[in-house]
Scaffold this motif. Structure first.
Motif, PDB file in Angstrom:
ATOM      1  N   ILE A 418       0.901  -1.190  -0.160  1.00 14.85           N
ATOM      2  CA  ILE A 418       0.085   0.023  -0.132  1.00 14.85           C
ATOM      3  C   ILE A 418       1.031   0.944   0.231  1.00 14.85           C
ATOM      4  O   ILE A 418       2.423   0.843   0.119  1.00 14.85           O
ATOM      5  N   GLU A 419       0.640   2.032  -1.005  1.00 15.25           N
ATOM      6  CA  GLU A 419       1.240   3.507  -0.722  1.00 15.25           C
ATOM      7  C   GLU A 419       0.035   4.606  -0.436  1.00 15.25           C
ATOM      8  O   GLU A 419      -1.020   4.341  -1.188  1.00 15.25           O
ATOM      9  N   THR A 420       0.008   5.881  -0.315  1.00 13.06           N
ATOM     10  CA  THR A 420      -0.135   7.324  -0.515  1.00 13.06           C
ATOM     11  C   THR A 420       0.078   8.133  -0.964  1.00 13.06           C
ATOM     12  O   THR A 420       1.821   8.127  -0.100  1.00 13.06           O
ATOM     13  N   ALA A 456      -2.473  12.087   4.713  1.00  8.31           N
ATOM     14  CA  ALA A 456      -2.838  11.644   4.070  1.00  8.31           C
ATOM     15  C   ALA A 456      -1.733  10.365   4.985  1.00  8.31           C
ATOM     16  O   ALA A 456      -1.894   8.660   4.984  1.00  8.31           O
ATOM     17  N   THR A 457      -1.055  10.462   6.242  1.00 12.18           N
ATOM     18  CA  THR A 457      -0.937  10.069   7.653  1.00 12.18           C
ATOM     19  C   THR A 457      -1.463   9.480   8.339  1.00 12.18           C
ATOM     20  O   THR A 457      -2.034   8.029   8.656  1.00 12.18           O
ATOM     21  N   HIS A 460      -2.757   6.612   5.692  1.00 15.06           N
ATOM     22  CA  HIS A 460      -2.272   5.402   4.972  1.00 15.06           C
ATOM     23  C   HIS A 460      -1.910   4.772   7.163  1.00 15.06           C
ATOM     24  O   HIS A 460      -2.059   3.370   6.919  1.00 15.06           O
ATOM     25  N   ILE A 464      -2.669   0.669   6.956  1.00 12.56           N
ATOM     26  CA  ILE A 464      -1.460  -0.240   7.638  1.00 12.56           C
ATOM     27  C   ILE A 464      -1.259  -1.146   8.728  1.00 12.56           C
ATOM     28  O   ILE A 464      -0.954  -1.968   9.080  1.00 12.56           O
ATOM     29  N   ASP A 471       4.343  -1.860   4.086  1.00 12.00           N
ATOM     30  CA  ASP A 471       3.923  -0.421   3.622  1.00 12.00           C
ATOM     31  C   ASP A 471       4.877   0.190   3.100  1.00 12.00           C
ATOM     32  O   ASP A 471       6.597  -0.049   2.485  1.00 12.00           O
ATOM     33  N   ILE A 474       4.815   7.319   2.345  1.00 10.35           N
ATOM     34  CA  ILE A 474       3.874   8.003   1.935  1.00 10.35           C
ATOM     35  C   ILE A 474       4.919   9.050   1.705  1.00 10.35           C
ATOM     36  O   ILE A 474       5.975   9.278   1.774  1.00 10.35           O
ATOM     37  N   PHE A 492      -4.700   7.885  -2.685  1.00  7.62           N
ATOM     38  CA  PHE A 492      -4.716   6.470  -2.375  1.00  7.62           C
ATOM     39  C   PHE A 492      -4.356   5.128  -3.491  1.00  7.62           C
ATOM     40  O   PHE A 492      -5.093   4.727  -4.541  1.00  7.62           O
TER      41      PHE A 492
END
Length: 537
Positions: A418-420, A456-457, A460, A464, A471, A474, A492
């Motif tokens: 996953i990445e944001t 975003a924090t 994400h 996660i 992970d 971000i 996202f």
């Protein structure tokens, strides 16, 4: 992410406080000012001169990075779990484990149960990438440069006089005219770096900017500025850095740090509420085991660990203290954007196309947000194509709103995680080369830099910590849907549809509902974390 035309990830453009509230990683709040202007945020004065002083006072408010000790995990069908486990066994799966359960800011925003996990071991030192040796200067009969000459260090005294450390005051002996080396002029280290240094984009994911590496090798300009209200600032190659000691001292009244350790190239700053890990020469930073990609690598000078001033203002401070984001506005509406659509299919996955998964995820997120009392606007509710500008226009025309764009990734069969994405700050480069390069002049969305990274924090870290996916961090880019957005917004990436096991999850309604619930909780906690900041407007 689909690779169709300009629609890749939304495309790329050229371009004190005593109030109660919540924050993002532990819900702690801090109030500080940069004088002489009353009450501005540090991030709003990134370019302020070193003569301005900083004063601060602290008021704890329990806030938002999760402690990675969530409650009950989502329940999937046994057959699906078995398939997912077998597939992941053969893939490179780097799970970010939690540290010990920590009460406070991180736990409040993202939740967390009472289960205690074994702290993750200290990261192994990474091999530094090979760099090309510096070309030796041409040798001539009249000039012979020394290869062991140390870098010049100039300290500006209180009276404004510049003193070069290590320079001899006695006159040099005269030598023959043909052998006398030309005296090297003292560089003006107060000027900012050249446009050439600033405009080079990143050369790859999680890698040091090539221009930064070259500058680090050739730089002879280092200036230690006078202490500024307790902040130790070092200018290297025209860029401001702050020492890790300054960061510890500034946030210590709230977090109560008990660990400050440098071992080789690794750095740790920790307390019962927050653990920050970084590595000299790397742009990766972990806060409570949530990965962030910094705009510039962490560096070392005279035994001190240094973070860029831009990263302090545009990432570290907004994440630790979102309750003091200066331009935070109250919102009760979420604009949910399903990426791609119509003739733009996006990435082709093992079990379907990205455009279809994105729409299903958007509908699921819509339901989760409405259950939590938010109004929701969809950029598309059917399989139709919406231009990038059209998506941005919907967000900008919706008052009291934030913007969430949903996509899925593509890559090799083993790629996972996953990445944001948040918008690249001005005067920084995107995390990847195709993410817009260097943001020289800033764009519309940069007015929401602090809110962007805080949002975003929240999202994400919530996902996660709840699902223990790989992970990927971000990150930063100038995707079109973020660059032109006047509202706080993020993009996202919910997993790789080109990974068989991960795509099977993405295709599962149960998975989408569970992820949507985590995102709904994150948005709710994000708003709560910014309540005190919103109350000021």
């Amino acid at each position: 992410m689909g690779q169709s035309g300009g629609s890749v990830k939304g495309g790329v453009t050229a371009a004190t406080a005593r109030e109660a509230g919540s924050t993002l990683l532990t819900t702690l709040a801090i109030s500080w000012q940069i004088l002489p202007l009353p009450g501005p945020a540090l991030s709003d004065h990134l370019r302020s001169g070193p003569s301005q002083s900083i004063r601060h006072s602290f008021t704890p408010i329990y806030a938002v990075i999760p402690v990675m000790t969530p409650g009950p995990h989502p329940i999937f069908p046994k057959a699906l779990i078995a398939t997912f486990a077998v597939a992941l066994a053969s893939a490179s799966f780097d799970v970010a484990h939690a540290d010990d359960a920590k009460p406070g800011f991180f736990k409040k925003l993202f939740g967390g149960g009472s289960k205690t996990e074994t702290p993750a071991p200290a990261p192994e030192p990474e091999k530094k990438p090979a760099t090309k040796p510096k070309p030796e200067p041409e040798k001539t009969a009249t000039k012979k440069p020394s290869s062991t000459k140390p870098p010049r260090v100039i300290i500006t005294t209180t009276g404004g006089k510049k003193v070069e450390i290590g320079k001899k005051s006695t006159p040099t002996k005269s030598v023959a005219k043909t052998e006398k080396p030309k005296e090297e002029p003292v560089k003006d280290v107060t000027s900012s770096s050249s446009a050439k240094d600033n405009e080079a984009p990143m050369k790859g994911e999680f890698k040091v900017d090539a221009e930064d590496k070259a500058a680090a090798e050739r730089s002879k300009s280092v200036e230690v500025l006078p202490a500024n209200g307790g902040w130790e600032i070092v200018k290297i190659g025209g860029r401001d850095y702050v020492t890790a000691e300054s960061i510890r001292n500034f946030y210590n009244p709230v977090y109560g740090f008990t660990t400050f350790r440098i071992q080789g190239t690794h750095f740790w700053l920790g307390s019962s509420k927050l653990i920050l890990k970084a590595q000299i020469g790397s742009q990766e930073m972990l806060i409570n085991n949530i990965k962030f990609i910094l705009s510039f690598p962490v560096v070392e000078y005279n035994g001190k660990v240094l973070f860029s001033r831009l990263d302090l203002c545009k990432l570290i401070d907004p994440v630790l203290y979102p309750s003091h984001i200066q331009n935070a506005e109250f919102f009760d509406t979420v604009v949910v954007d399903a990426g791609h659509g119509g003739h733009d299919a996006g990435a082709r996955g093992v079990y379907g196309y990205e455009k279809d998964f994105a729409l299903k995820m958007a509908m699921s997120v819509r339901a989760a947000l409405m259950q939590r009392g938010f109004k929701v606007i969809l950029t598309r509710s059917t399989d139709t194509f919406i231009t990038l500008g059209g998506r941005v226009a919907i967000a900008n025309q919706t008052p009291k709103s934030i913007f969430l764009s949903f996509h899925f990734n593509s890559g090799g069969a083993a790629a996972t995680g996953i990445e944001t994405w948040a918008l690249t700050p001005q005067s920084a480069a995107a995390t990847i080369s195709r993410g817009g390069g260097y943001n020289v002049n800033g764009v519309t969305g940069n007015k929401q830099d602090s809110a962007n990274i805080a949002l975003a924090t929240a999202v994400h870290a919530s996902v996660i910590s709840r699902f223990k996916f790989v992970d990927r961090g971000i990150k930063r880019a100038q995707w079109s849907v973020l660059s032109g957005c006047k509202r706080p917004g993020i993009l996202f990436e919910g997993g790789f549809v080109t990974n068989g096991a991960e795509c099977q999850l993405v295709a599962s309604e149960t998975y989408r509902q569970q992820v949507s619930a985590a995102i709904g909780d994150a948005v709710l906690n994000y708003r709560k974390a910014l309540e005190s900041a919103m109350a000021k407007r």
